[in-house]
Design a protein around this motif. Structure first.
Motif, PDB file in Angstrom:
ATOM      1  N   GLN A  35      40.498  32.680  17.087  1.00 52.07           N
ATOM      2  CA  GLN A  35      40.334  31.274  16.722  1.00 52.07           C
ATOM      3  C   GLN A  35      41.401  30.817  15.730  1.00 52.07           C
ATOM      4  O   GLN A  35      41.780  29.653  15.704  1.00 52.07           O
ATOM      5  CB  GLN A  35      38.948  31.033  16.123  1.00 52.07           C
ATOM      6  N   GLU A  36      41.914  31.733  14.912  1.00 51.14           N
ATOM      7  CA  GLU A  36      42.950  31.384  13.943  1.00 51.14           C
ATOM      8  C   GLU A  36      44.336  31.365  14.571  1.00 51.14           C
ATOM      9  O   GLU A  36      45.330  31.218  13.871  1.00 51.14           O
ATOM     10  CB  GLU A  36      42.919  32.367  12.769  1.00 51.14           C
ATOM     11  N   GLY A  37      44.424  31.520  15.871  1.00 47.07           N
ATOM     12  CA  GLY A  37      45.713  31.443  16.558  1.00 47.07           C
ATOM     13  C   GLY A  37      46.313  32.789  16.907  1.00 47.07           C
ATOM     14  O   GLY A  37      47.445  32.847  17.402  1.00 47.07           O
ATOM     15  N   GLY A  38      45.624  33.851  16.655  1.00 45.20           N
ATOM     16  CA  GLY A  38      46.131  35.164  17.022  1.00 45.20           C
ATOM     17  C   GLY A  38      46.102  35.354  18.527  1.00 45.20           C
ATOM     18  O   GLY A  38      45.381  34.674  19.254  1.00 45.20           O
ATOM     19  N   SER A  39      46.933  36.250  19.006  1.00 49.09           N
ATOM     20  CA  SER A  39      46.956  36.497  20.450  1.00 49.09           C
ATOM     21  C   SER A  39      47.023  38.001  20.700  1.00 49.09           C
ATOM     22  O   SER A  39      47.453  38.774  19.851  1.00 49.09           O
ATOM     23  CB  SER A  39      48.158  35.816  21.100  1.00 49.09           C
ATOM     24  N   VAL A  40      46.595  38.381  21.879  1.00 51.53           N
ATOM     25  CA  VAL A  40      46.584  39.782  22.287  1.00 51.53           C
ATOM     26  C   VAL A  40      47.532  39.932  23.456  1.00 51.53           C
ATOM     27  O   VAL A  40      47.415  39.220  24.451  1.00 51.53           O
ATOM     28  CB  VAL A  40      45.154  40.225  22.688  1.00 51.53           C
ATOM     29  N   ASN A  41      48.508  40.829  23.318  1.00 50.72           N
ATOM     30  CA  ASN A  41      49.432  41.089  24.420  1.00 50.72           C
ATOM     31  C   ASN A  41      48.795  42.076  25.378  1.00 50.72           C
ATOM     32  O   ASN A  41      48.296  43.121  24.966  1.00 50.72           O
ATOM     33  CB  ASN A  41      50.747  41.672  23.896  1.00 50.72           C
ATOM     34  N   GLU A  42      48.805  41.751  26.637  1.00 47.15           N
ATOM     35  CA  GLU A  42      48.257  42.654  27.640  1.00 47.15           C
ATOM     36  C   GLU A  42      49.374  43.528  28.197  1.00 47.15           C
ATOM     37  O   GLU A  42      50.453  43.048  28.507  1.00 47.15           O
ATOM     38  CB  GLU A  42      47.582  41.862  28.756  1.00 47.15           C
ATOM     39  N   VAL A  43      49.098  44.791  28.321  1.00 44.39           N
ATOM     40  CA  VAL A  43      50.062  45.753  28.839  1.00 44.39           C
ATOM     41  C   VAL A  43      49.630  46.126  30.239  1.00 44.39           C
ATOM     42  O   VAL A  43      48.467  46.467  30.471  1.00 44.39           O
ATOM     43  CB  VAL A  43      50.104  47.019  27.947  1.00 44.39           C
ATOM     44  N   PRO A  44      50.548  46.044  31.212  1.00 48.32           N
ATOM     45  CA  PRO A  44      50.170  46.398  32.581  1.00 48.32           C
ATOM     46  C   PRO A  44      49.732  47.854  32.679  1.00 48.32           C
ATOM     47  O   PRO A  44      50.228  48.721  31.960  1.00 48.32           O
ATOM     48  CB  PRO A  44      51.445  46.163  33.397  1.00 48.32           C
ATOM     49  N   ARG A  45      48.806  48.108  33.576  1.00 52.21           N
ATOM     50  CA  ARG A  45      48.290  49.455  33.775  1.00 52.21           C
ATOM     51  C   ARG A  45      49.406  50.364  34.287  1.00 52.21           C
ATOM     52  O   ARG A  45      50.191  49.988  35.151  1.00 52.21           O
ATOM     53  CB  ARG A  45      47.147  49.406  34.777  1.00 52.21           C
ATOM     54  N   GLY A  46      49.491  51.576  33.745  1.00 56.51           N
ATOM     55  CA  GLY A  46      50.462  52.560  34.183  1.00 56.51           C
ATOM     56  C   GLY A  46      51.781  52.506  33.435  1.00 56.51           C
ATOM     57  O   GLY A  46      52.643  53.347  33.648  1.00 56.51           O
ATOM     58  N   LEU A  47      51.975  51.541  32.559  1.00 58.69           N
ATOM     59  CA  LEU A  47      53.207  51.429  31.797  1.00 58.69           C
ATOM     60  C   LEU A  47      53.185  52.448  30.668  1.00 58.69           C
ATOM     61  O   LEU A  47      52.180  52.597  29.967  1.00 58.69           O
ATOM     62  CB  LEU A  47      53.353  50.013  31.235  1.00 58.69           C
ATOM     63  N   SER A  48      54.279  53.166  30.481  1.00 56.35           N
ATOM     64  CA  SER A  48      54.340  54.217  29.482  1.00 56.35           C
ATOM     65  C   SER A  48      55.057  53.720  28.235  1.00 56.35           C
ATOM     66  O   SER A  48      55.904  52.832  28.297  1.00 56.35           O
ATOM     67  CB  SER A  48      55.088  55.426  30.050  1.00 56.35           C
ATOM     68  N   GLY A  49      54.736  54.309  27.111  1.00 57.51           N
ATOM     69  CA  GLY A  49      55.394  53.976  25.860  1.00 57.51           C
ATOM     70  C   GLY A  49      56.636  54.815  25.622  1.00 57.51           C
ATOM     71  O   GLY A  49      57.375  54.581  24.667  1.00 57.51           O
ATOM     72  N   ARG A  50      56.891  55.795  26.484  1.00 59.60           N
ATOM     73  CA  ARG A  50      58.090  56.620  26.328  1.00 59.60           C
ATOM     74  C   ARG A  50      59.313  55.851  26.813  1.00 59.60           C
ATOM     75  O   ARG A  50      59.241  55.089  27.771  1.00 59.60           O
ATOM     76  CB  ARG A  50      57.964  57.912  27.142  1.00 59.60           C
ATOM     77  N   PRO A  51      60.475  56.050  26.167  1.00 60.98           N
ATOM     78  CA  PRO A  51      61.672  55.294  26.580  1.00 60.98           C
ATOM     79  C   PRO A  51      62.120  55.636  28.004  1.00 60.98           C
ATOM     80  O   PRO A  51      62.536  54.759  28.744  1.00 60.98           O
ATOM     81  CB  PRO A  51      62.734  55.681  25.558  1.00 60.98           C
ATOM     82  N   TYR A  52      62.059  56.894  28.378  1.00 63.33           N
ATOM     83  CA  TYR A  52      62.464  57.309  29.728  1.00 63.33           C
ATOM     84  C   TYR A  52      61.226  57.911  30.399  1.00 63.33           C
ATOM     85  O   TYR A  52      61.031  59.121  30.418  1.00 63.33           O
ATOM     86  CB  TYR A  52      63.590  58.332  29.672  1.00 63.33           C
ATOM     87  N   ALA A  53      60.395  57.060  30.945  1.00 60.41           N
ATOM     88  CA  ALA A  53      59.113  57.503  31.477  1.00 60.41           C
ATOM     89  C   ALA A  53      59.268  58.381  32.710  1.00 60.41           C
ATOM     90  O   ALA A  53      58.402  59.195  33.006  1.00 60.41           O
ATOM     91  CB  ALA A  53      58.243  56.296  31.804  1.00 60.41           C
ATOM     92  N   GLN A  54      60.359  58.241  33.456  1.00 60.51           N
ATOM     93  CA  GLN A  54      60.548  59.022  34.667  1.00 60.51           C
ATOM     94  C   GLN A  54      61.064  60.429  34.363  1.00 60.51           C
ATOM     95  O   GLN A  54      60.911  61.329  35.166  1.00 60.51           O
ATOM     96  CB  GLN A  54      61.513  58.301  35.617  1.00 60.51           C
TER      97      GLN A  54
END
Length: 104
Positions: free
Chosen positions: A23-42
């Motif tokens: 309500q104070e204007g904050g937002s939540v970023n949605e991350v697609p399913r299966g996306l990795s946080g590692r720089p070189y996921a492959q």
């Protein structure tokens, strides 16, 4: 003593905090399913054990000796008598009559 909160109370409190944030204007970023946080996921995972081997370590015999000495303190305590234990005395029918202190 302060009473502990139930799960429902904790859930309601957390939901109120989320609603207040949004309500104070904050937002939540949605991350697609299966996306990795590692720089070189492959790429395959890197081992954390690569690098120095155990042969490169410096031995510290005095520290090892101190640790081993603390592990075996029972050798110096053998001259102490064990503490007496309470033993129940039963009658012929298996009912307790009294307690006696017994040294084993």
């Amino acid at each position: 003593m302060k009473p502990t909160k139930t799960r429902r109370e904790l859930h309601a409190e957390l939901q109120a905090q989320i609603d207040s944030f949004l309500q104070e204007g904050g937002s939540v970023n949605e991350v697609p399913r299966g996306l990795s946080g590692r720089p070189y996921a492959q790429a395959p995972l890197m081992s954390i054990f690569e690098g120095q081997s155990q042969e490169d370590r410096t031995p510290i015999p005095e520290v090892v000796a101190a640790i081993e000495a603390r592990r075996k303190p029972q050798a110096s305590l053998k001259h102490f008598k064990p503490r007496p234990k309470k033993k129940v005395i039963l009658d012929d029918f298996g009912q307790p009559l009294r307690w006696e202190w017994v040294e084993e």
